[in-house]
Design a protein around this motif. Structure first.
Motif, short mmCIF file in Angstrom:
data_model
loop_
_atom_site.label_atom_id
_atom_site.label_comp_id
_atom_site.label_asym_id
_atom_site.label_seq_id
_atom_site.Cartn_x
_atom_site.Cartn_y
_atom_site.Cartn_z
N VAL A 63 -7.81 -40.39 7.67
CA VAL A 63 -7.37 -39.04 8.03
C VAL A 63 -7.67 -38.75 9.49
CG1 VAL A 63 -7.70 -36.58 7.56
CG2 VAL A 63 -7.60 -38.20 5.66
N LEU A 86 -5.08 -40.55 11.70
CA LEU A 86 -3.80 -39.85 11.78
C LEU A 86 -3.91 -38.60 12.64
CD1 LEU A 86 -2.62 -40.14 8.06
CD2 LEU A 86 -1.82 -41.47 10.01
N TRP A 87 -5.03 -37.90 12.50
CA TRP A 87 -5.24 -36.68 13.29
C TRP A 87 -5.28 -37.01 14.78
CZ3 TRP A 87 -9.80 -32.74 12.24
CH2 TRP A 87 -9.50 -31.53 12.90
N ASN A 125 -1.73 -37.92 16.09
CA ASN A 125 -0.89 -36.73 16.26
C ASN A 125 -1.38 -35.86 17.42
OD1 ASN A 125 0.82 -37.33 14.07
ND2 ASN A 125 -0.66 -36.49 12.63
N ALA A 141 -1.72 -30.58 15.15
CA ALA A 141 -1.83 -31.97 14.71
C ALA A 141 -2.43 -32.05 13.31
CB ALA A 141 -2.67 -32.77 15.70
N THR A 164 -0.92 -33.79 10.01
CA THR A 164 -1.72 -34.83 9.37
C THR A 164 -1.83 -34.59 7.87
OG1 THR A 164 -2.99 -35.18 11.39
CG2 THR A 164 -3.97 -35.96 9.34
N GLN A 218 1.29 -35.69 6.18
CA GLN A 218 1.37 -37.15 6.15
C GLN A 218 0.43 -37.74 5.10
OE1 GLN A 218 0.51 -38.05 10.26
NE2 GLN A 218 2.67 -37.96 10.87
N GLU A 239 7.98 -32.90 6.76
CA GLU A 239 7.36 -33.53 7.92
C GLU A 239 8.28 -33.47 9.14
OE1 GLU A 239 5.49 -37.85 9.34
OE2 GLU A 239 6.39 -37.64 7.35
#
Length: 638
Positions: A377, A380-381, A384, A435, A439, A442, A478
């Motif tokens: 996580v 991904l954060w 972004n 972001a 996230t 996603q 998304e």
């Protein structure tokens, strides 16, 4: 060859002996005479066969090995090299395929060299051998090379220089394309639009021509029914009639759109030209994707290292065991006692301290799976956030260009650096919040993919349909959040407000001008797609002609024969050209979006008076029939 001929003749002879000759009675004098003559011929051929075997036979094929050139090892010129060395002996496994072995002459399909002694050590090429001035004789063994290959006179040639040249060409072409849009954008846009209309018109003509050919046919779709051979449907008139109607409707819609939205198309063209001017005044923005790339590499590296440390966080557990419990005091060992592998158990000769597992009893080890999820996580954060940082920085730089009343004199010095510093100082929280929203969506999509993969075999049709709908909905969500975030970051860079307020203002502004949004988006997508196709296709074709040997550079010693597989550098060039073109055009696309939002804000907030003058260019004012009032010099200047 003689043996083959004799075998053929003998077989033919037996057939005649037992089957007889036509017109000759069995047991007669004529038949006996023919048999004796045939026997004499057979004896002569057998003697010739034996003579051929002595004249042309060569027992050395059995006694000595041969290299790839057919020369024997251990005799003649290779008397000092009695052994044969196979470069890749694993390729000999193809000999189990009878057809492959026969087609290859019953030889192992790998290079074979006569050597004095077979190598007995593992060897790898030194990385220094890839340097430009490296000499092959310093890194390779001449005794393991084919005789025709002389390391002393050999020079290593790598296509790296030509790969770099092709990528530089892709960068230059992308750069020139963006700058020339200032002058050729109107021509290119109208050519592409009329090109699409021309393709549609030809499709209508072709469908009518096919329909006219099958008009008299009595076969219909009802007679064919359902079949997996779709070519059958192309032989009935109803299919071409349906195509004709569909293409005619689409062509009519495009023509009506072109007629009624021509003003908005002109606005889109003017904004594209203005974006090209902005990029020409801020050349450094074209290279900002390199900063984003470096930050993304840092994020990926941090995620990978963290995942590796988490996966290996447990301490190894060793326990003492005995191989023979009857020796000495070995009976006291129960196998449940931890031990140190460096300690020697002298009181039990058969005691061994062996590895059992990694420790999973600590607090960290019990939550290892959860920590890996948190790491994904966070990854991904961060990804972004880095993308958001780049978008907000570029938006700030291009917004400073649009809101400069007198261009280029009012454009701030180092606009990209100022926008980057301003974003880091004031807008980090808003970017992180945007972001985070993306996230979370996603993460939900990843969970849905995981559940779909795990339960795919046990799903019924209803569950599969529901899962497909969920995946489609979150995919669309998304895409929408990415679109909303992108415009929110532009409003953040322009006004400096928080994410929620900026997102709401950007959404409402776009909804009030939805037709202009759609026209600009499609015109820009069409133009940038053509640009990417021009850059990638042109560089790819050039690389193909060069690496395939169809064109040669003067003064270059590169030859196609030096490459084992010339498609590999071509693929590398095409992928590299696409990435370069994508980086350049992503900056240009961000510039178009920023100037478009600024243009809409300019229309709504200003009226052309001396107190509220327009900041748009004269070309846009002319298209919209607007102008700045008042005698002040320089208003509306490009």
């Amino acid at each position: 060859m003689a043996a083959g001929r004799c075998e053929c003749i003998c077989t033919h002879s037996e057939a005649k002996t037992f089957g007889g000759w036509p017109g000759v009675k069995k047991g007669s004098k004529e038949a006996t005479s023919l048999q004796e003559e045939h026997q004499r011929q057979t004896d002569i051929l057998q003697k010739v066969q034996g003579l051929d075997s002595w004249l042309y036979g060569d027992p050395r094929h059995v006694l000595y090995p041969r290299n790839s050139t057919g020369m024997f090892c251990g005799i003649g010129l290779n008397v000092a090299q009695p052994s044969v060395f196979y470069f890749d002996i694993l390729k000999c496994a193809t000999s189990i395929n009878v057809m492959a072995a026969v087609l290859n002459g019953l030889q192992c399909p790998t290079t074979q060299v006569c050597v004095e002694k077979c190598p007995d050590v593992f060897w790898a090429l030194n990385p220094l051998a890839y340097l430009p001035n490296a000499k092959p004789r310093d890194y390779f063994n001449q005794t393991l090379c084919v005789p025709s290959f002389d390391l002393a006179s050999t020079k290593l040639v790598s296509p790296t220089l030509f790969l770099r040249s092709a990528l530089v060409i892709a960068m230059v072409v992308s750069f020139l394309f963006l700058l020339l849009l200032r002058f050729i954008a109107p021509v290119m846009v109208w050519v592409l639009i009329f090109g699409v209309l021309a393709v549609g018109a030809y499709g209508i003509y072709h469908c009518w021509w096919e329909y006219d050919n099958y008009r008299k046919s009595t076969v219909s779709i009802a007679d064919i029914g359902f079949t997996t051979d779709f070519k059958v449907y192309l032989q009935v008139k109803e299919t071409w009639l349906a195509f004709l109607i569909i293409l005619s409707v689409v062509e009519g819609i495009l023509l009506l759109t072109l007629i009624f939205l021509r003003t908005r198309i002109l606005i889109a063209i003017a904004l594209i030209q203005e974006s090209s001017k902005a990029v020409s005044h801020m050349m450094s923005t074209l290279f900002y994707p390199l900063v984003t790339f470096v930050l993304l590499v840092v994020c990926v590296a941090y995620w990978g290292i963290t995942a590796l440390y988490l996966a290996t966080s447990g301490n190894p557990v060793y326990k003492v065991v005995t191989l023979n419990s009857t020796q000495g005091n070995c009976g006291q060992i129960g196998g449940n006692v931890t031990c140190d592998p460096q300690v020697n158990y002298s009181w039990c000769p058969s005691a061994r301290c062996i590895f059992i597992k990694y420790n999973n009893e600590g607090l960290l080890q019990r939550n290892l799976f959860n920590l890996q999820i948190y790491n994904v996580v966070a990854f991904l954060w961060c990804i972004n956030f880095v993308i958001a940082l780049g978008q907000c920085t570029l938006a700030g730089a291009f917004a400073s260009y649009y809101w400069a009343f007198s261009k280029p004199s009012d454009i701030p010095t180092f606009p990209l650096s100022q926008a980057f510093i301003r974003t880091l100082r004031y807008h980090v929280g808003s970017l992180a919040f945007g972001a985070l929203i993306l996230t979370l969506i996603q993460v939900v999509r990843i969970i849905l993919e995981y559940l779909d993969h795990k339960t795919r075999a046990a799903q019924n049709p209803c569950a599969r349909f529901l899962m497909c709908c969920l995946k489609c909905c979150f995919w669309c969500l998304e895409k929408f959040i990415k679109f909303l975030n992108r415009n929110a970051y532009i409003m953040i860079a322009v006004y400096g407000k928080n994410f929620c307020v900026s997102a709401k203002n950007a959404f409402m502004l776009l909804m009030r001008n939805i037709v202009r949004v759609v026209v600009l988006d499609k015109v820009t997508d069409l133009l940038l797609f053509f640009g990417k196709l021009l850059v990638v296709g042109g560089v790819g074709v050039l690389a193909f002609f060069f690496f395939s040997g169809r064109i040669r550079l003067p003064g270059s010693n590169f030859r196609t024969e030096m490459l084992n597989y010339y498609w590999m550098p071509i693929i590398v060039v095409v992928v590299g050209a696409y990435l370069i073109a994508h980086g350049f055009f992503s900056v240009y696309n961000m510039c178009v979006d920023t100037l478009f939002l600024c243009f809409l804000e300019d229309l709504e907030r200003h009226d052309g008076t001396m107190q509220k003058p327009y900041y748009m260019s004269k070309n846009l004012m002319k298209i919209l029939n607007k102008k700045n009032k008042g005698p002040k010099k320089g208003k509306g200047k490009d």
